[in-house]
Design an enzyme around this catalytic site. Structure first.
Site, mmCIF file in Angstrom:
data_model
loop_
_atom_site.group_PDB
_atom_site.id
_atom_site.type_symbol
_atom_site.label_atom_id
_atom_site.label_comp_id
_atom_site.label_asym_id
_atom_site.label_seq_id
_atom_site.Cartn_x
_atom_site.Cartn_y
_atom_site.Cartn_z
ATOM 1 C CG ASP A 36 28.233 10.547 27.026
ATOM 2 O OD1 ASP A 36 27.848 11.271 26.069
ATOM 3 O OD2 ASP A 36 27.898 10.731 28.198
ATOM 4 N N GLY A 37 28.194 9.938 23.311
ATOM 5 C CA GLY A 37 27.105 9.691 22.360
ATOM 6 C C GLY A 37 25.814 10.403 22.698
ATOM 7 C CD GLU A 38 24.308 11.108 28.043
ATOM 8 O OE1 GLU A 38 24.411 12.271 28.470
ATOM 9 O OE2 GLU A 38 24.136 10.115 28.782
ATOM 10 N NE ARG A 94 5.028 2.281 4.827
ATOM 11 C CZ ARG A 94 5.950 1.975 3.907
ATOM 12 N NH1 ARG A 94 7.104 2.569 3.915
ATOM 13 N NH2 ARG A 94 5.679 1.080 2.987
ATOM 14 C CD GLN A 95 4.134 -2.540 13.106
ATOM 15 O OE1 GLN A 95 4.621 -2.709 12.003
ATOM 16 N NE2 GLN A 95 3.600 -3.524 13.793
ATOM 17 C CG HIS A 127 1.294 5.699 4.649
ATOM 18 N ND1 HIS A 127 1.186 5.663 3.280
ATOM 19 C CD2 HIS A 127 1.024 4.444 5.069
ATOM 20 C CE1 HIS A 127 0.864 4.448 2.895
ATOM 21 N NE2 HIS A 127 0.758 3.687 3.970
ATOM 22 C CE LYS A 191 1.517 -1.265 -2.348
ATOM 23 N NZ LYS A 191 2.309 -0.083 -2.028
ATOM 24 N NE ARG A 193 3.974 -2.670 1.595
ATOM 25 C CZ ARG A 193 5.132 -2.325 1.030
ATOM 26 N NH1 ARG A 193 6.188 -3.121 1.156
ATOM 27 N NH2 ARG A 193 5.232 -1.214 0.329
ATOM 28 C CG ASP A 218 2.977 5.541 -3.993
ATOM 29 O OD1 ASP A 218 1.980 5.805 -3.291
ATOM 30 O OD2 ASP A 218 3.527 4.426 -3.997
HETATM 31 O O1 LIG Z 1 8.855 2.035 -1.629
HETATM 32 P P1 LIG Z 1 8.083 0.981 -0.880
HETATM 33 O O2 LIG Z 1 8.935 0.263 0.128
HETATM 34 O O3 LIG Z 1 7.348 0.052 -1.787
HETATM 35 O O4 LIG Z 1 7.019 1.741 0.023
HETATM 36 C C1 LIG Z 1 6.181 2.730 -0.491
HETATM 37 C C2 LIG Z 1 4.771 2.234 -0.608
HETATM 38 O O5 LIG Z 1 4.327 1.803 0.681
HETATM 39 C C3 LIG Z 1 3.142 2.480 1.045
HETATM 40 O O6 LIG Z 1 2.068 1.669 0.836
HETATM 41 P P2 LIG Z 1 1.951 0.231 1.563
HETATM 42 O O7 LIG Z 1 2.074 -0.826 0.554
HETATM 43 O O8 LIG Z 1 2.875 0.096 2.709
HETATM 44 O O9 LIG Z 1 0.539 0.303 2.112
HETATM 45 P P3 LIG Z 1 0.115 0.445 3.608
HETATM 46 O O10 LIG Z 1 1.225 0.990 4.439
HETATM 47 O O11 LIG Z 1 -0.955 1.447 3.490
HETATM 48 O O12 LIG Z 1 -0.290 -0.891 3.985
HETATM 49 C C4 LIG Z 1 3.124 3.721 0.184
HETATM 50 O O13 LIG Z 1 1.822 4.197 -0.045
HETATM 51 C C5 LIG Z 1 3.841 3.316 -1.065
HETATM 52 O O14 LIG Z 1 2.958 2.814 -2.038
#
Ligand SMILES: O=P(O)(O)OC[C@H]1O[C@H](OP(=O)(O)OP(=O)(O)O)[C@H](O)[C@@H]1O
Length: 293
Positions: A36-38, A94-95, A127, A191, A193, A218
């Site tokens: 069942d996927g468990e 990251r979130q 991160h 950078k 984003r 990185d």
């Molecule tokens: O391969 P990618 O999809 O480009 O992701 C990798 C990049 O994302 C992260 O930084 P980010 O720009 O997300 O900074 P933050 O999370 O600190 O805002 C990380 O430090 C890399 O530089």
């Protein structure tokens, strides 16, 4: 008593190197899916009266996370004195903020789940962006290790006249540290984003370093857009190289990134064909120093 080191499937190589370096006993975690996927989980190794270190890098964690929690609970049920998580890559960092109404702050929710299951967490270069340390998220003791010294040794031994390049302002911490260790110059790009797969990068005039080999460093390669876009700013220089800590390389990122660099290498925090830099010695030292039983 010897520590018991239990790798989740896919982490056996790393755990074997770790066990050898810290004289731990290597066990195993058997997992499979019921019809069942468990998740079915069985430990091989006796946790009774011992410190247990569960090794599970957390790249793409969703399919394996419940099995990880079951393995930790089972070790505790069977009498482990402590249950630690060794996660060379720590997921859901990251979130770390509610950018839009109603969004999950998954960094915090994930940290609560891990903190309620494990006694201690060891990881490498999480991160950390808006938080000063893991203590802002995790309620258990954490040990944060840094790969920069090992990246620096690899670059010093493999690249002639390197120019260390960080792709964004956040990378100053490791680009500067690596450059200082090997006496190389470094520059940091800027950078912006715009989305999961959209980044813009601005570079200063790099002509003063035309005789150097640019080495982009990185912490994470995920969609690869940061590395691909940064490589485009190094035109006219020697063929660039790239060193990353966490080789996630989602979807087609590996083919995109590897086409832009003469060589791409990574640490073994996330198993990937680009792995050249071993982190087990770093984690073994921390285990022997911090978690002596
Ligand atoms: O391969 P990618 O999809 O480009 O992701 C990798 C990049 O994302 C992260 O930084 P980010 O720009 O997300 O900074 P933050 O999370 O600190 O805002 C990380 O430090 C890399 O530089």
């Amino acid at each position: 008593m010897q520590r018991l080191i239990l790798p989740l499937p896919g982490n056996e190589g790393f755990a074997k190197r770790l066990a050898a370096l810290c004289q731990g006993e290597l066990g195993a975690v058997e997992t499979r899916r019921f019809p069942d996927g468990e998740s079915y989980v069985r430990l091989h190794g006796d946790p009774r009266g011992r410190a247990v270190d569960i090794v599970c890098t957390l790249a793409r964690p969703d399919p394996s996370f419940l099995g990880l929690i079951f393995a930790a609970d089972t070790a505790r049920d069977l009498g482990a004195t402590e249950v630690n998580l060794i996660a060379p890559y720590l997921a859901y960092m990251r979130q770390d903020k509610r950018f839009q109404d109603g969004e999950s702050v998954s960094s915090l929710s994930f940290a609560r789940l891990v903190s309620s299951t494990f006694d201690r967490l060891l990881t490498v270069d999480p991160h950390l962006h808006r938080h000063p340390s893991l203590a802002a998220l995790y309620t258990i003791p954490t040990t944060t290790l840094h790969a920069a010294p090992r990246l620096a040794s690899w670059i010093a031994g493999n690249v002639q006249a390197p120019l260390i390049v960080g792709p964004d302002e956040e990378s100053e911490q490791w680009a500067g540290s690596i450059a200082a260790r090997i006496g190389a110059p470094h520059v940091v790009l800027r950078k912006t984003r715009h989305g999961d797969r959209q980044v813009d990068i601005e570079a200063p005039d790099l002509s003063a370093w035309r005789d150097c080999t640019p080495v982009l460093v990185d912490d994470i390669a995920s969609s690869g857009r940061t590395l691909v876009t940064a490589a485009g700013k190094l035109a006219g220089m020697r063929p660039p190289q790239c060193v990353v800590v966490h080789a996630l390389f989602a979807e087609d990122a590996w083919s995109q990134v590897s086409a832009c660099f003469e060589r791409v290498v990574s640490t073994d925090a996330v198993p990937h064909p680009s792995n050249r830099i071993e982190l087990a010695p770093l984690l073994a030292n921390a285990l022997l120093r911090d978690l002596r039983d």
